[in-house]
Design a protein around this motif. Structure first.
Motif, PDB file in Angstrom:
ATOM      1  N   GLU A 122       1.150  -1.016  -0.103  1.00 14.13           N
ATOM      2  CA  GLU A 122      -0.393  -0.089  -0.032  1.00 14.13           C
ATOM      3  C   GLU A 122       1.074   1.060   0.220  1.00 14.13           C
ATOM      4  N   ASN A 123       0.125   1.846  -0.928  1.00 17.10           N
ATOM      5  CA  ASN A 123       1.396   3.115  -0.646  1.00 17.10           C
ATOM      6  C   ASN A 123      -0.450   4.323  -1.337  1.00 17.10           C
ATOM      7  N   LEU A 124       0.263   5.469  -0.813  1.00 19.76           N
ATOM      8  CA  LEU A 124      -0.934   6.845  -0.962  1.00 19.76           C
ATOM      9  C   LEU A 124      -0.253   7.825  -2.178  1.00 19.76           C
ATOM     10  N   HIS A 125      -1.809   7.950  -3.297  1.00 19.66           N
ATOM     11  CA  HIS A 125      -1.838   8.728  -4.580  1.00 19.66           C
ATOM     12  C   HIS A 125      -2.121   9.617  -4.025  1.00 19.66           C
ATOM     13  N   LEU A 126      -2.049  10.814  -4.788  1.00 23.84           N
ATOM     14  CA  LEU A 126      -2.495  12.406  -4.630  1.00 23.84           C
ATOM     15  C   LEU A 126      -3.225  12.143  -6.103  1.00 23.84           C
ATOM     16  N   VAL A 127      -4.644  12.636  -6.262  1.00 24.73           N
ATOM     17  CA  VAL A 127      -4.381  12.333  -7.864  1.00 24.73           C
ATOM     18  C   VAL A 127      -4.395  14.059  -8.397  1.00 24.73           C
ATOM     19  N   GLN A 128      -3.232  14.086  -9.609  1.00 26.23           N
ATOM     20  CA  GLN A 128      -3.116  15.485 -10.595  1.00 26.23           C
ATOM     21  C   GLN A 128      -3.191  15.296 -11.966  1.00 26.23           C
TER      22      GLN A 128
END
Length: 590
Positions: free
Chosen positions: A511-517
């Motif tokens: 698991e990683n966290l992603h920022l929508v860009q």
């Protein structure tokens, strides 16, 4: 477990006194939250089940506990099978179970603990439902803890990024355009975001339990225990915020009649709708207007999350280095405690964002395993260990899962195959570029494709939203096989966590966290989106079958590891830096 039959008998006696035959008991509290105060742990007190999602249904001659795939094994361990049936809520929905076994019974429910949306399946099942004036569990729970009274504190603009008045003005404008006089909020996370306040009333999430009525002129009636609000916080809230005690809630709702009042039928308890309609108000059933703007992080919140993942990544890498040297000399509880200590070395650390899932060998196959002194297992040589954890910082919330090999031998091909398929799914989602307007449902299969190709799968969603120093599980967007009509938008932070679990053997989750860009690709006039990876920690090279990766997948992994080393290494001591350099080396470097 020994107390389960006695408590169940006491509940049945209370139900008989209240004139009903059965009862529906959800997991949540009056705010319908995931994490609840000890005084609201009714499901755990009654059944022994401590998972964060579930429900119980009680009839005179039988009873059942329901939860999803994350908790099936946990239910088997915690719930007395002689007193309670243990059911998967998707395979046997509670409404179906009650319709099968209690179709001719009067079934009570507490309207303060269940939403109109959640009650709908029971209505559609044709059950004879009775709204109860009091909760029967509260009648028999004689040593129930007192409600929490922790201080409500400001969330300063250096982390919030936008003042409360601007947020309230936006909500008020929406209300005026819809011809609505007010909206009722019962989700403390929405209230925390709207008013820039935090608290410590529930574990793991910095919330101050309260209710709020937002008026169409941007004024707010905040219903909160007065002893929680200091003079400093009162000044922070400002003159447009009127404080009332929680027991004034019913009168405050009735005073809104006969106006049009917005209520979210999914996030508000049914009691709010019943009370407003009984008073003569017109209830407008619409979503919580704070959910979407809260999920779309402003630039300050985005930068705060990057900083949170940097300091969290330093702690994670220190832990992984320590684990590499001590894996077979520690146990699940001690490992989770050690990770918490590494995080606590940062003065900004405010605690875990959820109870760490520290599972060795077969315990790792329990998707939401919570280690206890009774289940604590020593890590053994040559097995898989899964650690899923997160931290709360005033500038951001983190959530990360890594699966590691304890050594010293090389993992067998079966384990490496499963790990590599999970990793390939993780990479596929991380690399995704997609048109504006796409929902998480459309992306979910990317994370499962490599697993499906090998006849494997996992029984949970792939991604959930993350708050900004708020809940580690935040809506409204998800990445899941279950469709939700919420497109991913720039500023949203979501997890990427495919997995694979073999009962009795091992569990794998990455698991990683992603920022929508915004993405630079796309034809003129059509915007595309992509993910910025926030999490900074290596994946265990020992578990990767490098030959099974395509060239583009290897390139992504090498690039990610190079970035991890570049950002984290300057903050480590020499031994940990040497370990990280080897952990982040190009995959084909040996």
């Amino acid at each position: 477990m020994p107390q389960a039959p006695n408590r169940l008998d006491a509940l049945r006696a209370a139900l008989k006194q209240m004139g009903v035959d059965g009862f529906i008991l959800p997991r949540g509290d009056e705010h319908l939250g995931e994490y609840v105060a000890p005084c609201a742990e009714r499901l755990a007190w009654l059944t022994g089940f401590t998972g964060s999602a579930g429900m119980a249904a009680v009839l005179p001659d039988r009873a059942a506990v329901f939860s999803d795939g994350r908790y099936i094994t946990q239910m088997e361990q915690q719930v007395d099978g002689a007193a309670w049936e243990r059911r998967h809520l998707r395979e046997t929905p509670p409404a179906t179970w009650l319709a099968t076994h209690g179709a001719d019974r009067r079934i009570g429910y507490d309207p303060r603990l269940i939403s109109e949306s959640a009650l709908r399946p029971f209505i559609e099942a044709g059950l004879d439902l009775v709204s109860l004036p009091a909760n029967p569990v509260d009648r028999i729970w004689t040593d129930r803890p007192a409600p929490p009274r922790t201080p409500c504190v400001p969330q300063p603009l250096q982390w919030a990024g936008q003042d409360s008045h601007a947020k309230r003005a936006r909500i008020a404008e929406d209300l005026r355009e819809a011809g609505e006089a007010a909206v009722v909020l019962s989700d403390p996370a929405s209230i925390a975001w709207l008013l820039n306040i935090r608290g410590q009333d529930v574990p793991y999430t910095p919330l101050s339990l309260s209710f709020a009525i937002v008026h169409d002129d941007a004024r707010v009636t905040l219903l909160i225990a007065p002893e929680k609000v200091s003079a400093e916080t009162r000044a922070w809230l400002g003159a447009d915020i009127t404080l009332q005690p929680p027991h004034a809630l019913e009168d405050a709702l009735r005073a809104l009649a006969p106006a049009r009042v917005r209520v979210d039928p999914a996030s508000n308890a049914l009691w709010f709708i019943q009370t407003l309609e009984d008073a003569g108000a017109t209830v407008m059933r619409k979503g919580d207007p704070c959910l979407l703007p809260k999920a779309i992080k402003n630039p300050t919140e985005q930068e705060g999350s990057r900083h949170a993942h940097l300091v969290d990544g330093v702690a994670i890498c220190r832990f992984l280095h320590w684990l590499d040297e001590n894996a077979t000399r520690t146990a699940e509880l001690a490992a989770a405690t050690r990770l918490d200590q590494f995080r606590a070395a940062c003065p900004d650390y405010r605690g875990e964002s959820f109870p760490a899932i520290s599972g060795a060998g077969p315990n790792g196959a329990i998707i939401h395993y919570r280690v206890t002194p009774e289940t604590d297992r020593a890590l053994q040589p040559n097995e898989v260990y899964l650690i899923d954890s997160g931290g709360q910082y005033p500038f951001g919330t983190t959530d990360i899962t890594r699966t590691v090999w304890t050594g010293p031998d090389t993992p067998d091909d079966d384990v490496r195959n499963a790990f590599t398929r999970v990793l390939r799914g993780h990479i596929a989602l991380a690399r995704a570029r997609f048109p504006d307007g796409v929902t998480g449902h459309a992306l979910d299969a990317l994370a499962r494709h490599a697993l499906w190709a090998g006849g494997l799968d996992y029984d949970h969603g792939t991604g959930h939203g993350i708050g900004s120093y708020l809940s580690v599980h935040e809506g409204p967007a998800t990445i899941s096989p279950v469709f939700r009509p919420v497109p991913l938008q720039p500023g949203m932070i979501l997890s990427n966590e495919p997995g694979y679990y073999r009962p009795g053997a091992f569990g794998i989750r990455l698991e990683n966290l992603h920022l929508v860009q915004p993405s630079p690709i796309g034809e003129a006039g059509r915007r595309f989106l992509e993910f910025e990876i926030l999490t900074l920690a290596p994946f265990d090279r020992r578990l990767i079958d490098a030959a099974a990766l395509e060239g583009s997948e290897t390139a992504w992994l090498d690039s990610y590891h190079a970035r991890v080393f570049e950002r984290i290494a300057p903050h480590l001591d020499t031994p940990a830096r040497i370990w990280l350099k080897a952990a982040c080396a190009p995959l084909h470097a040996g």
